[in-house]
Design a protein around this motif. Sequence first.
Motif, short mmCIF file in Angstrom:
data_model
loop_
_atom_site.label_atom_id
_atom_site.label_comp_id
_atom_site.label_asym_id
_atom_site.label_seq_id
_atom_site.Cartn_x
_atom_site.Cartn_y
_atom_site.Cartn_z
N HIS A 30 0.98 -1.20 0.03
CA HIS A 30 -0.14 -0.03 0.06
C HIS A 30 1.03 1.14 -0.01
N ARG A 31 0.73 2.18 -1.08
CA ARG A 31 1.36 3.54 -0.96
C ARG A 31 0.63 4.40 -0.32
N HIS A 32 -0.65 4.14 0.01
CA HIS A 32 -1.28 5.10 0.78
C HIS A 32 -2.16 4.34 2.04
N THR A 33 -2.24 4.91 3.22
CA THR A 33 -2.98 4.50 4.26
C THR A 33 -3.77 5.58 4.85
N ALA A 37 -8.29 2.80 7.96
CA ALA A 37 -7.63 1.55 8.52
C ALA A 37 -8.07 1.22 9.71
N HIS A 49 -6.89 2.41 1.68
CA HIS A 49 -5.48 2.64 0.98
C HIS A 49 -5.84 3.25 -0.22
N GLU A 93 -8.87 5.54 -6.39
CA GLU A 93 -7.52 5.00 -6.38
C GLU A 93 -6.93 5.85 -7.57
#
Length: 761
Positions: A30-33, A37, A49, A93
């Motif tokens: 995952h590049r983003h969180t 979460a 994500h 996304e």
Amino acid sequence: TIALTISCVSSPSVFMSMASGSEGPSSTSHRHTNRLAKERSPYLLQHAHNPVDWYPWGKDAFDKAKTEDKPIFLSVGYSTCHWCHVMERESFEDEEIGKILSENFVCIKLDREERPDVDKVYMTFVQATSGGGGWPMSVWLTPELRPFIGGTYFPPRDRGGRPGFKTVLTRIIDQVVKLKELGNRIIEALKKGTTITANAGQSPPLAPDVANRCFQQLAHSFEEEYGGFRDAPKFPSPVNLMFLISYWTVNRSTSEGVEALQMALHTLRMMALGGIHDHIAQGFHRYSTDSSWHVPHFEKMLYDQAQLAVAYITASQVSGEQFFAEVAKDVLLYVSRDLSDKSGGFYSAEDADSVPALGGPEKREGAFCVWTASEVRELLPDVVEGAAGNATLADIFMHHYGVKEQGNVAPEQDPHGELQGQNVLIVRYSVELTAARFGITVEKVNELLASARAKMAEVRKSRPRPHLDTKMLASWNGLMLSAYARVGAVLGDKDLVERAVKAGGFLKEHLWDAKRQTILRSCYRGDQMEVQQISPSISGFLDDYAFIICGLLDLYEATLQTEWLQWAEELQLRQDVLFWDDQGGGYFCSDPTDSTVLLQLKEDQDGAEPSANSVSAFNLLRLSHYTGRQEWLQKSQQLLTAFSDRLTTVPIALPEMVRALMAQHYTLKQIVICGQRDAPDTTSLLAAVNSLFLPYKVLMLADGNTESFLCQRLPVLSSMSQLRGVATAYVCQDFTCSLPVTDPQELRRLLLDGTTDTEIE
């Protein structure tokens, strides 16, 4: 221009293609969180994500919007919603769109199944301003939570003359001040337009008139060839079927009554034979995309299984056909195996989409359920002894279930080409015709088809499974409780009744806060398979109370254990305090003191689930007979009066409430069995009662204990006793009782005819 955009997106035809089925997060590294979460909702976790600064619905998001004076972007969906996932993949996304959203809006993601109250408010707005609705729902709000623009699914970029999501966002940013003013005016208009109230001195409409009109409206929309109530798409609509069967019980001798019963039984039969019914792994899919119940939208929802199990067992009671009882058992087999938590709770749904066993990582609709002809041939190659033309098991199976070499899904049923060359199983011939075609006996065909299905079920187990939404909702668990109790009681199946008891225990242990005297909306399956709660927990809504109370009343009738009746009474008292509208009658859907929910709505439609007011009207009536509380009889009348206009003009919108109105009109029969709970003579009398569909009855046990819950509330029970020491039944109506009956067949006759030779006061 924006209003036009939205109305195009939200047109009813677009909505129909959007209602439903989804996937989990598509990336593993995952590049983003974002802060989702930390949530427990499977739907929110699917967006944890995204490159979007998502907030869950709550104070943090509201405070940020007010402090920074930013509009809110509210995105609403659920974890098995196909188009929600498409929009996530295409827009949420997307780095560029994520940046525009996060910099210009406070972005809130909401699971409609966790917060149906919030969903209903903004869906009312979207439908009123655009003429359509559906999920994903996209709504823009002021920091005070007032909606000013809304739609459903948006493609990411402009296409076919239709503005894409990015264009819509930039237009909103440019015109935000003007649009906010519009939002204030719209919400005031909606407040006026959604009020449901009883006028002083008014009484409920006449039940026979309303019921006749409801029947006529359903007959008018009935599709005769395959059953159901429109051409396509076709939804199961159990509320319609239960109304039709109940209508027949009081109109048996009229042509309308006979027609109503035939409409219901034909629909249930065609659905059970169709592809909407999973012939290999049991249960029913959400709806059919065609008029013949063949190609479904493949997700499976808990609330459909619950209501259909009840509809099928009811069909078996009125028709005497074992076929319908088998379908009811088949539904509960699926739920017990695939939607059950070890705590006794039930999961919400199984997705439509999954990764195909062969053919790349992309999820496809129906991949878990469909078959190629070559797969079937490979799996069932054995030549069947004595069958004409050296037929193999595959030949017989493919003939019976309509399997074709090129696949049996028409291109118009498969807009994305996901089912090319695939087969959705549908029963094309009766067992008798298949037997005649291959020159073998009916018994042999049944045996062969069962063995083929078992082999195919094993293959299905090895396929990648669709996403399972393991959220456990109070309301849907209440519906499922009713299903196990009702089916178990009719079949005299102790295991099913025991599963209902376990579900009742689960609700009390995990979704009832005894200290606060509050039902909780939801709980979740943790990583160690334990039951988890979120903090702060979500308090239950009207449908949570109403559906659980109904489930508890059904559980009492199946077990005759008064603890369930006591809890039902307790919950009804709480429901009255929390949701009853003292001014206008009826119940609000959610807590009217919650300032973040802008509209105080009363659900006026029995749709995929019955309206909680419809169920409550029936609950109040049943409880008034169990507890002797006359105020609940009056409340039921006030509720029905509040919905008078709707019941009089479009009863087809409220078939479940029409059933409650009929129950009030025809007055409930009280069936009192005097005996010991598990004694064989008591069981025989109960079996006679449960063999019949009696929509307007309450069943109770008087076991001679004058201190019992029921005797304390209904002193008249103390005067009823066993004849000659054997279990004895009394059938009472309007405080007049039949002479006591000890023979099960005589009791059955008495209940069917509704008259007795002798009656006693």
